[in-house]
Enzyme design. Structure first.
Site, short mmCIF file in Angstrom:
data_model
loop_
_atom_site.label_atom_id
_atom_site.label_comp_id
_atom_site.label_asym_id
_atom_site.label_seq_id
_atom_site.Cartn_x
_atom_site.Cartn_y
_atom_site.Cartn_z
CG HIS A 73 40.02 32.02 39.62
ND1 HIS A 73 41.14 32.01 38.82
CD2 HIS A 73 40.01 33.22 40.25
CE1 HIS A 73 41.79 33.16 38.96
NE2 HIS A 73 41.13 33.91 39.82
CG HIS A 88 37.49 36.59 41.31
ND1 HIS A 88 37.55 35.87 42.49
CD2 HIS A 88 38.76 36.73 40.88
CE1 HIS A 88 38.80 35.60 42.75
NE2 HIS A 88 39.56 36.10 41.80
#
Length: 168
Positions: A73, A88
């Site tokens: 992620h 992110h």
């Protein structure tokens, strides 16, 4: 040459301008609007976030990948001139344990990446349903070494449109 000539000579420090490009297609939003204080209060650095419309995350600049999280992620990248970035996807997406993300970049082969090279593919529809937020912060984590950051706004295309000008 008189004694004052050296006094008046100032060393010219050259300022480098580095463009950081969108790692994902979407709309740029203020980092302060990200629903996580770690990002909105700039605890980990300064930058922007993108409300994504695309399903790939690319390298926002030429550099060296430092780490891709096991859950795929997020990743860090360092530019050749020492700017440290953190990309992110979403908020609390680590809790999905990798579901919705497929790593496309093989760190075992090489950690050098070119702008626009695909790092992660994602299932945007799945993540819209499962993530607390899909806002994707793009953060300069070593802001103490940066003179100034100019932030862009509007819609961006991954790997094509700039999101930040970084003055170092």
């Amino acid at each position: 040459m008189n004694i004052f000539s050296n006094f008046f000579k100032k060393k010219q420090k050259k300022i480098e301008i580095t463009k950081i490009f969108a790692p994902i297609s979407g709309n740029i939003i203020d980092i302060e609007k990200v629903p996580d204080v770690v990002f909105s209060d700039k605890i980990v650095g300064d930058g922007v976030a993108i409300n994504p419309t695309g399903n790939i995350i690319v390298a926002p600049i030429d550099g060296i990948i430092g780490n891709i999280f096991e859950t795929n992620h997020a990743f860090s990248i360092k530019t050749l001139n020492g700017i440290e970035l953190f990309v992110h996807f979403g908020i609390d997406t680590v809790n999905l344990k990798g579901l919705g993300f497929i790593r496309k970049f093989d760190l075992k082969k090489n950690n050098v990446v070119k702008k626009g090279e695909i790092i992660i593919e994602l299932d945007l529809n799945f993540l819209k349903k499962k993530a607390k937020s899909i806002y994707t912060p793009v953060i300069i984590s070593n802001v103490e070494k940066i003179n100034k950051i100019i932030k862009y706004s509007g819609n961006v295309i991954a790997g094509i449109d700039p999101i930040l000008n970084v003055y170092k």
